[in-house]
Enzyme design. Sequence first.
Site, PDB file in Angstrom:
ATOM      1  N   GLY A 263       0.960  -0.941   0.112  1.00 40.53           N
ATOM      2  CA  GLY A 263      -0.039   0.076   0.193  1.00 40.53           C
ATOM      3  C   GLY A 263       0.557   1.535   0.017  1.00 40.53           C
ATOM      4  O   GLY A 263       1.781   1.618   1.012  1.00 40.53           O
TER       5      GLY A 263
ATOM      6  N   ARG B 117      -6.334  -2.554   9.409  1.00 41.52           N
ATOM      7  CA  ARG B 117      -6.355  -4.337   8.712  1.00 41.52           C
ATOM      8  C   ARG B 117      -6.178  -4.817  10.455  1.00 41.52           C
ATOM      9  O   ARG B 117      -7.311  -5.792  10.713  1.00 41.52           O
ATOM     10  CB  ARG B 117      -5.989  -4.607   7.682  1.00 41.52           C
TER      11      ARG B 117
ATOM     12  N   ASP C 126      -0.624   2.569   8.369  1.00 41.27           N
ATOM     13  CA  ASP C 126      -1.114   1.967   9.518  1.00 41.27           C
ATOM     14  C   ASP C 126       0.030   1.579  11.354  1.00 41.27           C
ATOM     15  O   ASP C 126      -0.549   1.334  12.176  1.00 41.27           O
ATOM     16  CB  ASP C 126      -1.520   0.325   9.604  1.00 41.27           C
TER      17      ASP C 126
ATOM     18  N   ASP D 138       2.567  -0.395  11.605  1.00 41.70           N
ATOM     19  CA  ASP D 138       2.047  -1.774  12.262  1.00 41.70           C
ATOM     20  C   ASP D 138       3.219  -2.370  12.180  1.00 41.70           C
ATOM     21  O   ASP D 138       3.539  -3.495  12.049  1.00 41.70           O
ATOM     22  CB  ASP D 138       1.090  -2.018  11.438  1.00 41.70           C
TER      23      ASP D 138
ATOM     24  N   THR E  51       3.972   2.649   5.919  1.00 38.72           N
ATOM     25  CA  THR E  51       2.571   1.950   5.872  1.00 38.72           C
ATOM     26  C   THR E  51       2.273   2.807   7.097  1.00 38.72           C
ATOM     27  O   THR E  51       2.623   3.623   7.893  1.00 38.72           O
ATOM     28  CB  THR E  51       2.314   0.677   6.246  1.00 38.72           C
TER      29      THR E  51
ATOM     30  N   HIS F 245     -25.139  14.126  20.349  1.00 38.81           N
ATOM     31  CA  HIS F 245     -24.616  14.014  18.470  1.00 38.81           C
ATOM     32  C   HIS F 245     -22.839  13.089  19.368  1.00 38.81           C
ATOM     33  O   HIS F 245     -22.938  12.917  20.740  1.00 38.81           O
ATOM     34  CB  HIS F 245     -23.771  14.151  18.144  1.00 38.81           C
TER      35      HIS F 245
ATOM     36  N   VAL G 166      16.818   9.103  -0.925  1.00 38.15           N
ATOM     37  CA  VAL G 166      17.819   7.580  -1.821  1.00 38.15           C
ATOM     38  C   VAL G 166      18.545   7.929  -2.651  1.00 38.15           C
ATOM     39  O   VAL G 166      20.124   8.150  -2.655  1.00 38.15           O
ATOM     40  CB  VAL G 166      16.572   6.322  -1.154  1.00 38.15           C
TER      41      VAL G 166
ATOM     42  N   ARG H  53       1.315  -5.324  -6.346  1.00 40.67           N
ATOM     43  CA  ARG H  53       0.891  -6.579  -5.843  1.00 40.67           C
ATOM     44  C   ARG H  53       1.488  -7.384  -6.734  1.00 40.67           C
ATOM     45  O   ARG H  53       0.729  -7.350  -7.756  1.00 40.67           O
ATOM     46  CB  ARG H  53       0.164  -6.872  -4.732  1.00 40.67           C
TER      47      ARG H  53
ATOM     48  N   ASP I 239       5.885  -4.979   6.133  1.00 38.90           N
ATOM     49  CA  ASP I 239       6.723  -6.631   6.014  1.00 38.90           C
ATOM     50  C   ASP I 239       6.748  -7.156   5.219  1.00 38.90           C
ATOM     51  O   ASP I 239       7.198  -8.069   5.243  1.00 38.90           O
ATOM     52  CB  ASP I 239       5.140  -7.370   7.319  1.00 38.90           C
TER      53      ASP I 239
ATOM     54  N   MET J 262      -8.437   3.245   8.465  1.00 38.09           N
ATOM     55  CA  MET J 262      -7.986   2.494   7.967  1.00 38.09           C
ATOM     56  C   MET J 262      -6.768   1.672   9.287  1.00 38.09           C
ATOM     57  O   MET J 262      -6.762   1.826   9.735  1.00 38.09           O
ATOM     58  CB  MET J 262      -6.966   2.612   7.047  1.00 38.09           C
TER      59      MET J 262
END
Length: 327
Positions: free
Chosen positions: A15, A175, A131, A133, A129, A220, A27, A76, A107, A173
């Site tokens: 992603g 997952r 996330d 994670d 990423t 609310h 880089v 992918r 990963d 997001m």
Amino acid sequence: MEKAVRRIGVFTSGGDAPGMNAAIRSVVRTAVHMGIECVGIRRGYHGLINGDFITLDFDSVSGLSRRGGTMLYSARSEDFKSELGRERAVNTCKLLGLDALVGIGGDGTFRGLLTLADKGLSVIGIPGTIDNDIACSTYTIGYDTACNTAVESIDKLRDTMQSHERCSVVEVMGRHAGHVALNVGVACGATAVVVPEQAIDYENDLIEPIRRSRLAGRTHFMIIVAEGVQGGAYEVANHIREATSLDTRVTILGHVQRGGAPSLRDRVAATYMGYEAVRLLSEGKTCRVVAMDGESYVDYDIHEALAMKKGLDQQTYTVMRALTGLQ
């Protein structure tokens, strides 16, 4: 003394995340500074297998840091999972004369680099990423921008929720990890946050906070749900609707969180990580992942990095529960 590397390849995989372009720029320019040529591999491992590349130099990455997405594209690759696909990727590296590869991703990207390292290639991974994670790193490229995008969207959504006295269930997001949901929830003053790392107790973790808020005069309610939660935002919304009879609406932010110009934090982190990746290669090091330990930049062996585990920041979770009146 002969250089450890003369020409390197850089690619992004999995992603996309805001800040990947800043990492690519770093880089390339660090490589130029050290007298190393740089080749960009487009479309991740798919491009590596099929020889989809572009030469990169100082000018070709000018102004790249402020752009979201990735100029090298991402895809992918099912073919890379096969031995034949990996052999074709290695052959591309040989054909282009690449002494090393820098892969920016999660990963899955690192596992791919590990298979190439086993075939004799020098590789370095950079965690990118939204996330956050990646277990070996306290921070990953793209996380800050994604959180800011979610906060901005939820703040706007709250305006309309207030006007109609609704309960809003917002799916962000994440997952397999609730880092985005938890920190966005704290920042937005959410009524409750639901993450995949914690089992859902609907009565105590969702319904009771809503009832307390209503008794306190609120009309609310904002519930933040990580996409990895079983059943997702719609199941959470159905539970709330049945238990409270509130007008409950679901909003899924989706891929909007991946877009936009990267924040200062993401640009700086990406720049430092890109520099560290090339520095490691120039010193003859390989099979490493550049990471952050707090605010320090470190590196780990890929095997070690992939074996690490990362949970939610329990202090943030404790603060979130305290502010919603939960024990």
